[in-house]
Design an enzyme around this catalytic site. Structure first.
Site, PDB file in Angstrom:
ATOM      1  N   SER A  61      28.415  58.705   9.247  1.00 42.32           N
ATOM      2  CA  SER A  61      29.246  59.670   8.521  1.00 42.32           C
ATOM      3  C   SER A  61      30.680  59.696   9.046  1.00 42.32           C
ATOM      4  O   SER A  61      30.950  59.353  10.193  1.00 42.32           O
ATOM      5  CB  SER A  61      28.658  61.080   8.658  1.00 42.32           C
ATOM      6  OG  SER A  61      27.298  61.094   8.333  1.00 42.32           O
TER       7      SER A  61
HETATM    8  N1  SAH Z   1      23.791  60.949  11.218  1.00 42.98           N
HETATM    9  C1  SAH Z   1      23.928  59.508  11.032  1.00 42.98           C
HETATM   10  C2  SAH Z   1      24.297  59.107   9.631  1.00 42.98           C
HETATM   11  C3  SAH Z   1      23.180  59.214   8.747  1.00 42.98           C
HETATM   12  S1  SAH Z   1      23.151  58.376   7.212  1.00 42.98           S
HETATM   13  C4  SAH Z   1      24.906  58.931  12.017  1.00 42.98           C
HETATM   14  O1  SAH Z   1      25.512  59.676  12.785  1.00 42.98           O
HETATM   15  O2  SAH Z   1      25.008  57.701  12.049  1.00 42.98           O
HETATM   16  C5  SAH Z   1      21.625  59.093   6.671  1.00 42.98           C
HETATM   17  C6  SAH Z   1      20.400  58.561   7.334  1.00 42.98           C
HETATM   18  O3  SAH Z   1      19.300  59.297   6.809  1.00 42.98           O
HETATM   19  C7  SAH Z   1      20.101  57.097   7.038  1.00 42.98           C
HETATM   20  O4  SAH Z   1      20.000  56.385   8.225  1.00 42.98           O
HETATM   21  C8  SAH Z   1      18.752  57.137   6.309  1.00 42.98           C
HETATM   22  O5  SAH Z   1      17.893  56.060   6.619  1.00 42.98           O
HETATM   23  C9  SAH Z   1      18.176  58.456   6.803  1.00 42.98           C
HETATM   24  N2  SAH Z   1      17.152  59.055   5.942  1.00 42.98           N
HETATM   25  C10 SAH Z   1      17.112  59.080   4.587  1.00 42.98           C
HETATM   26  N3  SAH Z   1      16.012  59.730   4.170  1.00 42.98           N
HETATM   27  C11 SAH Z   1      15.343  60.134   5.282  1.00 42.98           C
HETATM   28  C12 SAH Z   1      14.143  60.865   5.496  1.00 42.98           C
HETATM   29  N4  SAH Z   1      13.372  61.293   4.482  1.00 42.98           N
HETATM   30  N5  SAH Z   1      13.770  61.105   6.774  1.00 42.98           N
HETATM   31  C13 SAH Z   1      14.518  60.672   7.824  1.00 42.98           C
HETATM   32  N6  SAH Z   1      15.662  59.980   7.673  1.00 42.98           N
HETATM   33  C14 SAH Z   1      16.076  59.712   6.417  1.00 42.98           C
END
Ligand code: SAH
Length: 209
Positions: A61
């Site tokens: 993000s």
């Molecule tokens: N906070 C992260 C950015 C996240 S992007 C950082 O600092 O890098 C969102 C993430 O959510 C992705 O890696 C995706 O794989 C994950 N995601 C999506 N659906 C999910 C779910 N149901 N449970 C856990 N993770 C999930």
């Protein structure tokens, strides 16, 4: 290229001057090396004012989104926090500086392995990265003082409200594929009191099997 200088400039220009006021959040964002969490080819862009690509079509993000989300949890340092969507582990590393214990859930096993490796390499030992479907929360660590979701939900998963302490805070982007509202809520008498922080675009919170 001096990434330390760029990090300090990111904190000043992208965060402080845009309204991030919590000094602990600013200090954490100034301390954690974002370049450690981005793919090799992106390292020189580590402090640009936007999201960056990870593998598997996911993103790390924008620094401002991370700062706004974690600031809204209003952490003092002794809390237990749950993050859904750990991705690169960057936001979990920021949370590690602001809370006592962090549980971070990620659904893609490769990203889990990578996030663990990077957090270990930085000596961060109060974060547990767990491979699971975060829509169910993580009952093993509950109840939580704060829960932050880093992927877009069509609605707030009920398990997260259940696993939040009375008085605890929840931050989650709610909306459709192309745009959401970043919502910050407080649990009062078992229900959420919600305010909208800003519009945002996160990758979707997917349904696990
Ligand atoms: N906070 C992260 C950015 C996240 S992007 C950082 O600092 O890098 C969102 C993430 O959510 C992705 O890696 C995706 O794989 C994950 N995601 C999506 N659906 C999910 C779910 N149901 N449970 C856990 N993770 C999930």
């Amino acid at each position: 290229m001096d990434l330390e200088k760029e990090r300090a400039s990111m904190v000043e220009h992208q965060l402080r001057r845009r309204g991030i006021g919590d000094s602990r959040v600013l200090a954490a964002m100034g301390e954690v090396p974002r370049e450690a969490f981005v793919p090799e080819a992106e390292k020189r862009y580590a402090y640009v004012d936007g999201a960056l690509p990870l593998s598997h079509g996911q993103t790390i993000s924008q620094p401002l989104m991370v700062a706004m989300s974690v600031e809204a949890l209003r952490l003092q340092g002794d809390e237990t926090v749950l993050e859904i969507g750990a991705g690169s582990g960057y936001q979990a590393a920021i949370l590690s500086k602001l809370a006592k214990k962090v549980y971070a859930i990620e659904i893609i096993p490769d990203l889990v392995a990578n996030a663990r490796r990077v957090l270990d390499s930085l000596g961060i030992d109060n974060v547990e990265i767990i491979c699971a479907d975060g829509r169910k929360g993580w009952p093993e660590g509950a109840p939580y003082d704060g829960i932050v979701v880093a992927a877009a939900a069509e609605e707030v998963p009920p398990a997260l409200v259940e696993q939040l302490k009375e008085g605890g805070r929840l931050v989650v982007p709610v909306g459709g594929r192309w745009g959401q509202a970043l919502q910050a809520s407080r649990k009062r008498h078992g229900k959420l009191e919600t305010e909208e922080l800003c519009r945002c675009v996160f990758v979707p919170l997917v349904h696990g099997s």
